[in-house]
Design an enzyme around this catalytic site. Structure first.
Site, PDB file in Angstrom:
ATOM      1  N   CYS A   1      -4.152  -4.630  -4.032  1.00  0.00           N
ATOM      2  CA  CYS A   1      -3.739  -3.478  -2.965  1.00  0.00           C
ATOM      3  C   CYS A   1      -2.716  -4.223  -1.849  1.00  0.00           C
ATOM      4  CB  CYS A   1      -4.892  -2.838  -2.156  1.00  0.00           C
ATOM      5  SG  CYS A   1      -5.608  -1.770  -3.085  1.00  0.00           S
TER       6      CYS A   1
ATOM      7  N   HIS B   1      -3.503  -0.249   2.613  1.00  0.00           N
ATOM      8  CA  HIS B   1      -4.629   0.049   3.779  1.00  0.00           C
ATOM      9  C   HIS B   1      -4.983  -0.926   4.567  1.00  0.00           C
ATOM     10  CE1 HIS B   1      -7.287  -2.565   1.422  1.00  0.00           C
ATOM     11  NE2 HIS B   1      -6.956  -2.391   0.223  1.00  0.00           N
TER      12      HIS B   1
END
Length: 142
Positions: A113, A97
């Site tokens: 992440c 992301h």
């Protein structure tokens, strides 16, 4: 041509179909050591971008994953609604992301992440939408 040979050839081709179909047209390949992502489409490297993976005490999963779902305007339910624009989820709560902490790209900084510059995340997100999730692989290696 010999009928048995043609039959054998047909059987061999049917056996190879799963292998031939295993190659994904879009691969996001993350190298944790260099903190980079290479985007490969149809076997051709298109982009190489800096990323941030897990900081000390956290973990980014290693392996090959198929993209599971997309979320254009995602906010973290685990980390105080932190913005996660252009999220491509690949393993449970783990996603590629965009981040607003662009100055930290190129070094470990996330909770697990894979963070990208928002422009790069948008590019990858729209590529994933175009090819379809079943055709997107996320490869994370040391």
């Amino acid at each position: 041509m010999n009928r048995h040979f043609v039959t054998l050839l047909g059987v061999c081709l049917l056996c190879l179909l799963p292998v031939l179909g295993a190659a994904a047209p879009l691969v996001a390949k993350v190298n944790v050591s260099s903190q980079t992502m290479t985007v490969i489409q149809d076997g051709e490297p298109l982009y190489q971008w800096p990323v941030s993976t897990a900081r000390s005490g956290k973990w980014t999963p290693r392996g090959t994953f198929t993209a599971q779902w997309l979320s254009r305007y995602h906010k973290s339910s685990l980390y105080n609604n932190a913005p996660m624009p252009f999220s491509i989820f690949f393993r449970g709560n783990y996603a590629i992301h965009g981040t607003d902490q662009v100055t930290r790209l190129g070094q470990p900084a996330s909770a697990g992440c894979v963070r990208l510059h928002p422009d790069h995340a948008a590019t990858l997100f729209y590529m994933a939408e175009t090819v379809g999730l079943s055709n997107v692989r996320v490869v994370i290696e040391n």
